[in-house]
Design a protein around this motif. Structure first.
Motif, PDB file in Angstrom:
ATOM      1  N   GLU A 190       0.837  -1.212   0.000  1.00  0.00           N
ATOM      2  CA  GLU A 190       0.000   0.000   0.000  1.00  0.00           C
ATOM      3  C   GLU A 190       0.868   1.258   0.000  1.00  0.00           C
ATOM      4  N   ASP A 191       1.930   1.242   0.796  1.00  0.00           N
ATOM      5  CA  ASP A 191       2.820   2.415   0.841  1.00  0.00           C
ATOM      6  C   ASP A 191       3.412   2.719  -0.527  1.00  0.00           C
ATOM      7  N   VAL A 192       3.822   1.685  -1.246  1.00  0.00           N
ATOM      8  CA  VAL A 192       4.432   1.894  -2.561  1.00  0.00           C
ATOM      9  C   VAL A 192       3.393   2.442  -3.547  1.00  0.00           C
ATOM     10  N   ILE A 193       2.212   1.830  -3.548  1.00  0.00           N
ATOM     11  CA  ILE A 193       1.175   2.267  -4.499  1.00  0.00           C
ATOM     12  C   ILE A 193       0.743   3.707  -4.194  1.00  0.00           C
ATOM     13  N   LEU A 194       0.649   4.026  -2.890  1.00  0.00           N
ATOM     14  CA  LEU A 194       0.239   5.392  -2.500  1.00  0.00           C
ATOM     15  C   LEU A 194       1.260   6.446  -2.924  1.00  0.00           C
ATOM     16  N   SER A 195       2.509   6.010  -3.145  1.00  0.00           N
ATOM     17  CA  SER A 195       3.529   6.984  -3.543  1.00  0.00           C
ATOM     18  C   SER A 195       3.328   7.436  -4.986  1.00  0.00           C
ATOM     19  N   HIS A 196       2.460   6.745  -5.755  1.00  0.00           N
ATOM     20  CA  HIS A 196       2.150   7.178  -7.123  1.00  0.00           C
ATOM     21  C   HIS A 196       1.254   8.417  -7.059  1.00  0.00           C
ATOM     22  N   PRO A 197       1.635   9.490  -7.748  1.00  0.00           N
ATOM     23  CA  PRO A 197       0.896  10.755  -7.606  1.00  0.00           C
ATOM     24  C   PRO A 197      -0.575  10.687  -8.015  1.00  0.00           C
ATOM     25  N   ALA A 198      -0.958   9.717  -8.856  1.00  0.00           N
ATOM     26  CA  ALA A 198      -2.357   9.657  -9.310  1.00  0.00           C
ATOM     27  C   ALA A 198      -3.216   8.757  -8.412  1.00  0.00           C
ATOM     28  N   VAL A 199      -2.619   8.240  -7.320  1.00  0.00           N
ATOM     29  CA  VAL A 199      -3.388   7.366  -6.424  1.00  0.00           C
ATOM     30  C   VAL A 199      -3.786   8.141  -5.172  1.00  0.00           C
ATOM     31  N   GLN A 200      -5.098   8.145  -4.867  1.00  0.00           N
ATOM     32  CA  GLN A 200      -5.558   8.833  -3.653  1.00  0.00           C
ATOM     33  C   GLN A 200      -5.619   7.898  -2.446  1.00  0.00           C
ATOM     34  N   ASP A 201      -5.983   6.643  -2.724  1.00  0.00           N
ATOM     35  CA  ASP A 201      -6.120   5.699  -1.614  1.00  0.00           C
ATOM     36  C   ASP A 201      -5.994   4.295  -2.185  1.00  0.00           C
ATOM     37  N   VAL A 202      -5.630   3.360  -1.330  1.00  0.00           N
ATOM     38  CA  VAL A 202      -5.485   1.982  -1.798  1.00  0.00           C
ATOM     39  C   VAL A 202      -5.632   1.013  -0.635  1.00  0.00           C
ATOM     40  N   ALA A 203      -6.184  -0.148  -0.945  1.00  0.00           N
ATOM     41  CA  ALA A 203      -6.206  -1.243   0.033  1.00  0.00           C
ATOM     42  C   ALA A 203      -5.711  -2.491  -0.678  1.00  0.00           C
ATOM     43  N   VAL A 204      -4.807  -3.207  -0.031  1.00  0.00           N
ATOM     44  CA  VAL A 204      -4.309  -4.458  -0.606  1.00  0.00           C
ATOM     45  C   VAL A 204      -4.831  -5.603   0.249  1.00  0.00           C
ATOM     46  N   ILE A 205      -5.449  -6.579  -0.418  1.00  0.00           N
ATOM     47  CA  ILE A 205      -6.033  -7.709   0.317  1.00  0.00           C
ATOM     48  C   ILE A 205      -5.709  -9.019  -0.412  1.00  0.00           C
ATOM     49  N   GLY A 206      -5.908 -10.118   0.294  1.00  0.00           N
ATOM     50  CA  GLY A 206      -5.726 -11.424  -0.325  1.00  0.00           C
ATOM     51  C   GLY A 206      -7.033 -11.927  -0.910  1.00  0.00           C
ATOM     52  N   ILE A 207      -6.967 -12.542  -2.095  1.00  0.00           N
ATOM     53  CA  ILE A 207      -8.161 -13.154  -2.685  1.00  0.00           C
ATOM     54  C   ILE A 207      -7.822 -14.616  -3.008  1.00  0.00           C
ATOM     55  N   PRO A 208      -8.838 -15.489  -2.974  1.00  0.00           N
ATOM     56  CA  PRO A 208      -8.556 -16.907  -3.217  1.00  0.00           C
ATOM     57  C   PRO A 208      -7.940 -17.130  -4.599  1.00  0.00           C
ATOM     58  N   SER A 209      -6.967 -18.034  -4.664  1.00  0.00           N
ATOM     59  CA  SER A 209      -6.313 -18.302  -5.936  1.00  0.00           C
ATOM     60  C   SER A 209      -5.982 -19.786  -6.027  1.00  0.00           C
ATOM     61  N   ASP A 210      -6.336 -20.398  -7.147  1.00  0.00           N
ATOM     62  CA  ASP A 210      -6.018 -21.820  -7.330  1.00  0.00           C
ATOM     63  C   ASP A 210      -4.516 -22.021  -7.436  1.00  0.00           C
ATOM     64  N   GLN A 211      -3.853 -21.064  -8.047  1.00  0.00           N
ATOM     65  CA  GLN A 211      -2.419 -21.205  -8.279  1.00  0.00           C
ATOM     66  C   GLN A 211      -1.592 -20.929  -7.026  1.00  0.00           C
ATOM     67  N   TRP A 212      -1.928 -19.847  -6.281  1.00  0.00           N
ATOM     68  CA  TRP A 212      -1.085 -19.374  -5.191  1.00  0.00           C
ATOM     69  C   TRP A 212      -1.653 -19.624  -3.794  1.00  0.00           C
ATOM     70  N   GLY A 213      -2.855 -20.176  -3.716  1.00  0.00           N
ATOM     71  CA  GLY A 213      -3.520 -20.225  -2.415  1.00  0.00           C
ATOM     72  C   GLY A 213      -4.231 -18.903  -2.187  1.00  0.00           C
ATOM     73  N   GLU A 214      -3.443 -17.851  -2.036  1.00  0.00           N
ATOM     74  CA  GLU A 214      -3.988 -16.492  -2.032  1.00  0.00           C
ATOM     75  C   GLU A 214      -3.228 -15.667  -3.068  1.00  0.00           C
ATOM     76  N   ALA A 215      -3.958 -14.801  -3.721  1.00  0.00           N
ATOM     77  CA  ALA A 215      -3.312 -13.864  -4.639  1.00  0.00           C
ATOM     78  C   ALA A 215      -3.467 -12.453  -4.081  1.00  0.00           C
ATOM     79  N   ILE A 216      -2.656 -11.532  -4.586  1.00  0.00           N
ATOM     80  CA  ILE A 216      -2.668 -10.157  -4.082  1.00  0.00           C
ATOM     81  C   ILE A 216      -3.571  -9.294  -4.958  1.00  0.00           C
ATOM     82  N   ALA A 217      -4.541  -8.650  -4.326  1.00  0.00           N
ATOM     83  CA  ALA A 217      -5.403  -7.722  -5.065  1.00  0.00           C
ATOM     84  C   ALA A 217      -5.228  -6.331  -4.479  1.00  0.00           C
ATOM     85  N   ALA A 218      -5.149  -5.334  -5.353  1.00  0.00           N
ATOM     86  CA  ALA A 218      -5.078  -3.942  -4.897  1.00  0.00           C
ATOM     87  C   ALA A 218      -6.349  -3.235  -5.333  1.00  0.00           C
TER      88      ALA A 218
END
Lengths: 498, 101
Positions: A413-441
């Motif tokens: 979240e800190d890295v994504i928020l450093s982008h000037p066009a991003v106002q807010d962000v939440a990073v969460i895990g979502i179910p994934s067959d390949q990874w168990g959990e995948a990263i969603a922003a």
């Protein structure tokens, strides 16, 4: 030990100062003690076993808090923003109780068995000349429960966190200097009474002798107007509040010359917000405080000098401290532990454990969560650097396990928020067959998805780069600024990572 | 006297009242104005603080000894000096923390 000892000392030391309200019409410490003795008398004369409060901030919060301590009953501030069904369930758990209710809230609990509702203004007025308990005649068992605070329940049904008199008094004695405030000092409390910071603000201010001014429902414009009109010198805000205050300060190009100290906590502070605030309020001392309901509020703080050093430095180690919660209070111990409870060396991420008088770590039905030697595992992930600065990465429940690798949402979240066009962000895990959990922003703003993925891969590593990026107009927060990750998780659960 | 954190004590010879903030444990001869301190339930004697042990206590201030065997907080000021036996405790100067809530 009883929290009334703190008020009693305030009465002896500076009883004629204003405790709460305006200098002209507020309650002095002496008057507050009289009201508390009258409230205690009234609570003791009923079948109530607890004292509830279903109301926004007002002087009645102080009277009910100290009055319940006088009667030896736990004080239970309830969240008036809850839906009727949830509120009813908490009221049932609080009964038998007298509940002080604000306008419009009476009918929401009055029908619950064992609840005796009293309208706040009428109740306060009756205490003016009501019979009182004898001076000093409060129970003095430090093991008595002072406050029950329902946790916000962002991950499930609310739990009743137990704060005993010894925890709260321990917190104040360990962190506040008696009569440390000058006569001109006033603090603006804008967090609600059912939040631990709202409660701690009352006790800290009483012991320091700092006048309390209350803002019932936070609004950035009203907050700014009150700071100006009341000559506010101190305030505490949660990150979402500071973000709005910064916007309004910029829009109105207004300065706040009386504001000497602004503390913030209660959630992750986006770096752009604190940087803008430091720039807009160059004469204000900033304090980042980290704490939990279960620890009677602040555990660790990053002080004004550290803020100034960080903002002025080009050294990445010093600069990074703006995202640290500083150093533990001297009165308690902090330790970083692995899954087995073994202490980890500086620089290793693990779970934050705390120990000290102020640490309650206890829930009404579930009991104490302290280890045999008194440590409370906070369920917050964190690490301490070699200079003793604590970095909190977020709830361990929120950690994403992608392909066997633990990923903290906060660092992405800190890295994504450093982008000037991003106002807010939440990073969460979502179910994934390949990874168990995948990263969603979940992104608020107009930045291109591939650009954001590349940014994270570049600043962290490719396995941290979000597998999915979705866009929203805003993120779901509760009213005290906590991001509701479970809402996003259930929304995104069906998406998968493909 | 066996001390424990949270224990309230009062002077037998002046108005001083204190609360024990921390203690290393063990039997400690805590005094005020040179006379053994008593519990709030006990009555106050009619003595006065002894010479040299009458420097007074200040509301809200903490007093401790160099060995770290006890620290007390003054909850009511008086004329006597808090001590262990005939040795006065020193006023504890702590660097105030910035307000955080």
């Amino acid at each position: 030990m009883n929290i009334l000892m703190l008020l009693d000392m305030a009465v002896s030391g500076f009883g004629e100062r204003t405790a709460v309200g305006t200098s002209e019409s507020g309650l002095t410490y002496e008057q507050l003690m009289q009201r508390a003795a009258a409230a205690g008398h009234m609570f003791s004369a009923t079948d109530s076993e607890r004292v509830g409060l279903l109301d926004v901030s007002s002087p009645a919060v102080l009277v009910a808090l100290f009055g319940s301590a006088y009667a030896g009953q736990p004080f239970v501030p309830l969240n008036y923003r809850l839906a009727d069904a949830d509120l009813k369930s908490l009221a049932e758990r609080t009964a038998p109780a007298v509940v002080v209710v604000g306008d419009g809230n009476g009918p929401r609990v009055a029908h619950v068995d064992g609840i005796e509702a009293h309208q706040r203004d009428e109740w306060l007025q009756r205490l003016d000349a009501g019979p009182t308990l004898a001076p000093g005649a409060w129970p003095d068992d430090e093991q008595d429960i002072a406050v029950l605070l329902y946790t916000s329940g962002t991950t499930g049904a609310p739990k009743a966190a137990v704060l005993r008199h010894r925890n709260l008094v321990g917190y104040i004695l360990g962190s506040v200097e008696f009569m440390g405030a000058g006569e001109d000092e006033a603090t603006l409390v804008s967090v609600p009474p059912y939040h631990v910071a709202g409660l701690a603000a009352i006790l800290s201010s009483v012991y320091a002798g700092r006048r309390i001014v209350q803002l019932p429902n936070f609004d950035a414009d009203e907050w700014i107007d009150l700071v100006v009109a009341q000559g506010i010198t101190h305030a505490m805000v949660v990150p979402t509040m500071l973000a709005r205050i910064v916007e309004q300060l910029q829009a109105r190009s207004i300065e706040l010359p009386t504001l000497r100290a602004l503390s913030y906590g209660g959630g992750r502070m986006p770096l752009p917000v604190i940087e803008a605030a430091l720039d807009l309020l160059p004469h204000t001392n900033f304090v980042n405080a980290y704490g939990l309901t279960e620890t009677s509020s602040t555990v660790s703080l990053l002080g004004p000098d550290d803020h100034r050093a960080a903002i002025a430095s080009n050294d990445p180690t010093i600069r990074r401290r703006l995202s640290s919660v500083g150093q533990p209070l001297p009165a308690l111990d902090v330790s970083i532990r692995d899954d087995e409870g073994t202490e980890l060396p500086a620089g290793s991420p693990g779970e934050v454990w705390v120990r000290g008088d102020q640490v309650a770590g206890e829930y009404l039905a579930q009991g104490s969560k302290l280890t045999a030697d008194g440590w409370f595992p906070t369920n917050d992930g964190g690490e301490v650097d070699t200079d003793g600065y604590l970095y909190v990465t977020g709830r361990l429940d929120d950690v994403i396990v992608r392909g066997g690798e633990n990923v903290s949402p906060g660092e992405i979240e800190d890295v994504i928020l450093s982008h000037p066009a991003v106002q807010d962000v939440a990073v969460i895990g979502i179910p994934s067959d390949q990874w168990g959990e995948a990263i969603a922003a979940v992104v608020v703003g107009g930045a291109d998805a591939t650009e954001l993925q590349a940014l994270v891969a570049d600043q962290l590593r490719s396995s941290r780069s979000p597998d999915r990026i979705v866009y929203r107009d805003e993120l779901p927060y509760n009213e005290t600024g906590k991001l509701l990750r479970r809402v996003l998780r259930s929304e995104l659960a069906e998406l998968g990572d493909s | 006297m066996e001390l424990r954190p949270g224990l309230k004590l009062k002077s037998a010879v002046c108005d001083t009242e204190v609360i024990v903030v921390s203690t290393a444990g063990g039997d400690i001869d805590i005094t005020c104005g040179g006379a053994a301190m008593v519990t709030p339930a006990d009555g106050r004697g009619d003595g006065v603080p002894a010479d040299g042990l009458a420097n007074g206590t200040l509301l809200g201030k903490r007093y401790c000894d160099d060995a770290g065997s006890v620290e007390v907080l003054c909850t009511k000021p008086g004329d006597g000096s808090v001590g262990i036996g005939q040795a006065s405790l020193s006023l504890k100067e702590a660097k105030p923390l910035p307000a955080s809530d």
